[in-house]
Design a protein around this motif. Structure first.
Motif, PDB file in Angstrom:
ATOM      1  N   LEU A  98       0.774  -1.237  -0.010  1.00  9.53           N
ATOM      2  CA  LEU A  98      -0.072   0.095   0.012  1.00  9.53           C
ATOM      3  C   LEU A  98       0.749   1.342   0.231  1.00  9.53           C
ATOM      4  CD1 LEU A  98      -2.877  -0.934   2.616  1.00  9.53           C
ATOM      5  CD2 LEU A  98      -2.592  -1.681  -0.061  1.00  9.53           C
ATOM      6  N   SER A  99       1.987   1.254   0.542  1.00  9.11           N
ATOM      7  CA  SER A  99       3.064   2.377   0.550  1.00  9.11           C
ATOM      8  C   SER A  99       3.490   2.947  -0.569  1.00  9.11           C
ATOM      9  CB  SER A  99       3.880   2.465   1.805  1.00  9.11           C
ATOM     10  OG  SER A  99       4.465   1.067   1.966  1.00  9.11           O
ATOM     11  N   GLN A 100       3.467   2.107  -1.629  1.00 11.99           N
ATOM     12  CA  GLN A 100       3.986   2.849  -2.800  1.00 11.99           C
ATOM     13  C   GLN A 100       3.294   2.045  -3.970  1.00 11.99           C
ATOM     14  OE1 GLN A 100       6.952   4.754  -3.708  1.00 11.99           O
ATOM     15  NE2 GLN A 100       7.388   5.142  -1.550  1.00 11.99           N
ATOM     16  N   ASP A 101       2.224   1.666  -3.747  1.00 12.82           N
ATOM     17  CA  ASP A 101       1.412   1.296  -4.932  1.00 12.82           C
ATOM     18  C   ASP A 101       1.738  -0.313  -5.433  1.00 12.82           C
ATOM     19  OD1 ASP A 101      -0.007   4.416  -6.278  1.00 12.82           O
ATOM     20  OD2 ASP A 101      -0.190   3.366  -4.477  1.00 12.82           O
ATOM     21  N   SER A 102       2.883  -0.816  -4.866  1.00 14.23           N
ATOM     22  CA  SER A 102       3.233  -2.096  -5.311  1.00 14.23           C
ATOM     23  C   SER A 102       4.541  -2.546  -4.627  1.00 14.23           C
ATOM     24  CB  SER A 102       3.795  -2.033  -6.696  1.00 14.23           C
ATOM     25  OG  SER A 102       3.950  -3.364  -7.315  1.00 14.23           O
ATOM     26  N   CYS A 103       4.591  -3.539  -4.458  1.00 22.28           N
ATOM     27  CA  CYS A 103       5.578  -4.351  -3.502  1.00 22.28           C
ATOM     28  C   CYS A 103       6.981  -4.306  -4.380  1.00 22.28           C
ATOM     29  CB  CYS A 103       5.348  -5.625  -3.103  1.00 22.28           C
ATOM     30  SG  CYS A 103       6.511  -6.607  -2.179  1.00 22.28           S
ATOM     31  N   LEU A 104       8.161  -3.553  -3.390  1.00 20.79           N
ATOM     32  CA  LEU A 104       9.551  -3.384  -4.196  1.00 20.79           C
ATOM     33  C   LEU A 104       9.812  -5.007  -4.505  1.00 20.79           C
ATOM     34  CD1 LEU A 104      11.846  -1.693  -5.102  1.00 20.79           C
ATOM     35  CD2 LEU A 104      12.710  -2.090  -2.827  1.00 20.79           C
ATOM     36  N   SER A 105       9.639  -5.953  -3.728  1.00 21.86           N
ATOM     37  CA  SER A 105      10.066  -7.370  -3.900  1.00 21.86           C
ATOM     38  C   SER A 105       9.444  -7.644  -5.221  1.00 21.86           C
ATOM     39  CB  SER A 105       9.682  -8.039  -2.968  1.00 21.86           C
ATOM     40  OG  SER A 105      10.115  -7.838  -1.606  1.00 21.86           O
ATOM     41  N   VAL A 106       8.068  -7.503  -5.568  1.00 22.75           N
ATOM     42  CA  VAL A 106       7.474  -8.169  -6.592  1.00 22.75           C
ATOM     43  C   VAL A 106       7.918  -7.283  -8.080  1.00 22.75           C
ATOM     44  CG1 VAL A 106       5.357  -7.877  -7.998  1.00 22.75           C
ATOM     45  CG2 VAL A 106       5.289  -8.669  -5.458  1.00 22.75           C
ATOM     46  N   LYS A 107       8.214  -6.025  -7.778  1.00 28.07           N
ATOM     47  CA  LYS A 107       8.633  -4.855  -8.911  1.00 28.07           C
ATOM     48  C   LYS A 107      10.014  -5.788  -9.318  1.00 28.07           C
ATOM     49  CE  LYS A 107       6.625  -0.697  -8.286  1.00 28.07           C
ATOM     50  NZ  LYS A 107       6.757   0.778  -8.027  1.00 28.07           N
ATOM     51  N   SER A 108      11.106  -6.176  -8.065  1.00 28.32           N
ATOM     52  CA  SER A 108      12.222  -6.259  -8.421  1.00 28.32           C
ATOM     53  C   SER A 108      12.000  -7.797  -9.049  1.00 28.32           C
ATOM     54  CB  SER A 108      13.108  -6.286  -7.322  1.00 28.32           C
ATOM     55  OG  SER A 108      12.899  -5.028  -6.504  1.00 28.32           O
ATOM     56  N   SER A 109      11.176  -8.562  -8.651  1.00 26.64           N
ATOM     57  CA  SER A 109      11.338  -9.871  -9.236  1.00 26.64           C
ATOM     58  C   SER A 109      10.963  -9.931 -10.722  1.00 26.64           C
ATOM     59  CB  SER A 109      10.164 -10.835  -8.563  1.00 26.64           C
ATOM     60  OG  SER A 109      10.249 -11.115  -7.175  1.00 26.64           O
ATOM     61  N   PHE A 110      10.117  -9.121 -10.875  1.00 25.64           N
ATOM     62  CA  PHE A 110       9.535  -8.888 -12.644  1.00 25.64           C
ATOM     63  C   PHE A 110      10.619  -8.414 -13.302  1.00 25.64           C
ATOM     64  CE2 PHE A 110       5.209  -9.749 -10.794  1.00 25.64           C
ATOM     65  CZ  PHE A 110       5.059 -10.933 -11.750  1.00 25.64           C
ATOM     66  N   GLU A 111      11.272  -7.268 -12.748  1.00 26.70           N
ATOM     67  CA  GLU A 111      12.392  -6.539 -13.532  1.00 26.70           C
ATOM     68  C   GLU A 111      13.636  -7.230 -13.684  1.00 26.70           C
ATOM     69  OE1 GLU A 111      13.753  -1.858 -13.913  1.00 26.70           O
ATOM     70  OE2 GLU A 111      12.931  -2.475 -11.872  1.00 26.70           O
ATOM     71  N   LEU A 112      14.088  -7.805 -12.370  1.00 25.85           N
ATOM     72  CA  LEU A 112      15.432  -8.231 -12.430  1.00 25.85           C
ATOM     73  C   LEU A 112      15.706  -9.720 -12.064  1.00 25.85           C
ATOM     74  CD1 LEU A 112      16.759  -5.335 -10.415  1.00 25.85           C
ATOM     75  CD2 LEU A 112      17.532  -5.812 -12.888  1.00 25.85           C
ATOM     76  N   ALA A 113      14.770 -10.292 -11.214  1.00 28.33           N
ATOM     77  CA  ALA A 113      15.075 -11.822 -10.887  1.00 28.33           C
ATOM     78  C   ALA A 113      15.594 -12.802 -11.723  1.00 28.33           C
ATOM     79  CB  ALA A 113      13.996 -12.274  -9.759  1.00 28.33           C
ATOM     80  N   THR A 114      15.085 -12.618 -13.033  1.00 34.18           N
ATOM     81  CA  THR A 114      15.133 -13.651 -14.046  1.00 34.18           C
ATOM     82  C   THR A 114      16.503 -13.297 -14.611  1.00 34.18           C
ATOM     83  OG1 THR A 114      14.209 -12.249 -15.555  1.00 34.18           O
ATOM     84  CG2 THR A 114      12.692 -13.716 -14.453  1.00 34.18           C
ATOM     85  N   THR A 115      17.190 -12.325 -14.453  1.00 27.36           N
ATOM     86  CA  THR A 115      18.487 -11.854 -15.083  1.00 27.36           C
ATOM     87  C   THR A 115      19.556 -11.758 -14.281  1.00 27.36           C
ATOM     88  OG1 THR A 115      17.881  -9.420 -15.351  1.00 27.36           O
ATOM     89  CG2 THR A 115      17.167 -11.118 -17.157  1.00 27.36           C
ATOM     90  N   ASP A 116      19.362 -11.199 -12.836  1.00 23.25           N
ATOM     91  CA  ASP A 116      20.339 -10.885 -12.137  1.00 23.25           C
ATOM     92  C   ASP A 116      20.208 -11.925 -10.777  1.00 23.25           C
ATOM     93  OD1 ASP A 116      21.885  -9.655 -10.096  1.00 23.25           O
ATOM     94  OD2 ASP A 116      20.759  -7.829 -10.012  1.00 23.25           O
ATOM     95  N   ASP A 117      21.443 -12.710 -10.742  1.00 26.01           N
ATOM     96  CA  ASP A 117      21.603 -13.758  -9.804  1.00 26.01           C
ATOM     97  C   ASP A 117      21.549 -13.094  -8.211  1.00 26.01           C
ATOM     98  OD1 ASP A 117      21.654 -15.585 -11.791  1.00 26.01           O
ATOM     99  OD2 ASP A 117      23.822 -15.934 -11.651  1.00 26.01           O
ATOM    100  N   GLU A 118      22.109 -12.046  -7.854  1.00 27.06           N
ATOM    101  CA  GLU A 118      22.136 -11.413  -6.547  1.00 27.06           C
ATOM    102  C   GLU A 118      20.768 -11.014  -6.342  1.00 27.06           C
ATOM    103  OE1 GLU A 118      25.999  -9.138  -5.779  1.00 27.06           O
ATOM    104  OE2 GLU A 118      25.675  -8.976  -7.870  1.00 27.06           O
ATOM    105  N   THR A 119      20.247 -10.465  -7.165  1.00 21.32           N
ATOM    106  CA  THR A 119      18.701  -9.991  -6.868  1.00 21.32           C
ATOM    107  C   THR A 119      17.653 -11.063  -6.632  1.00 21.32           C
ATOM    108  OG1 THR A 119      18.998  -7.893  -8.152  1.00 21.32           O
ATOM    109  CG2 THR A 119      16.567  -8.841  -7.642  1.00 21.32           C
ATOM    110  N   HIS A 120      17.878 -12.094  -7.553  1.00 22.11           N
ATOM    111  CA  HIS A 120      17.049 -13.333  -7.294  1.00 22.11           C
ATOM    112  C   HIS A 120      17.363 -13.961  -6.130  1.00 22.11           C
ATOM    113  CE1 HIS A 120      16.433 -17.607  -7.970  1.00 22.11           C
ATOM    114  NE2 HIS A 120      15.342 -17.238  -8.913  1.00 22.11           N
TER     115      HIS A 120
END
Length: 193
Positions: A98-120
């Protein structure tokens, strides 16, 4: 003459940079955005945090830290297990969704987790920890008789964790915190029957 050393609070810088990454996403955040948000020059950012990616990882770790510092034993001494489960579920939804209209974890999962091992790995570890907390809460609620002991704790915890991204989407579309609370209450009603 010695160069002037600029002192700053690293945690405050991470907090300011976190807000930029959370709002814009990793790829859309420029060094200029980070300089404007933190008040530091690019050299100070690079010298302190490394590159943009390293600063992002520091921000993501900071964002995920409440999951790792959550003290279930201390909390369960104060509330009944089902009430604590609902409170924690709402707290996670509120803080991450609720605080930023989306979870940073979810945003990061879609944006980086498939290509960035550290973020994943960071996101996977935090999801494992979150699942562990919810599963223990379900077990505690079963012991208290609030949830049937015939229910599979693993599956219930998976269901609870899996709904969190959906709560984020729901809030983005409807902007209704009460609606989120109702969904959480309805899900808990379903699993306690």
């Amino acid at each position: 003459m010695m160069p002037r050393v600029i002192e700053f609070n690293e945690q405050k810088i991470i907090s300011k940079a976190l807000q930029v990454f959370w709002k814009k996403g990793y790829h859309a955040t420029s060094m200029k955005d980070l300089v404007e948000a933190t008040g530091l020059n690019p050299g100070s950012i690079y010298n302190t945090f490394g590159n943009k990616h390293d600063l992002f990882l520091a921000c993501l770790k900071d964002y995920l830290n409440p999951i790792y510092t959550y003290d279930l034993k201390q909390k369960e001494a104060q509330k009944n297990p089902l009430e604590l489960l609902r409170e924690f579920y709402m707290e996670v939804a509120t803080n991450s969704v609720l605080s930023q209209d989306s979870c940073l974890s979810v945003k990061s999962s879609f944006e980086l987790a498939t290509t960035d091992d550290e973020t994943h790995q960071l996101l996977k570890n935090s999801m494992d920890k979150l699942f562990e907390i919810f599963e223990q809460m379900v077990i505690n609620a079963q012991k208290a008789g609030s949830i049937s002991d015939k229910q599979d704790t693993f599956l219930l915890a998976q269901l609870i964790v899996a709904t969190l991204p959906g709560l984020g989407q729901n809030f983005i579309l409807y902007k209704d915190k009460n609606r989120i609370a109702k969904i959480i209450d309805d899900l808990l009603d379903l699993i306690t029957k």
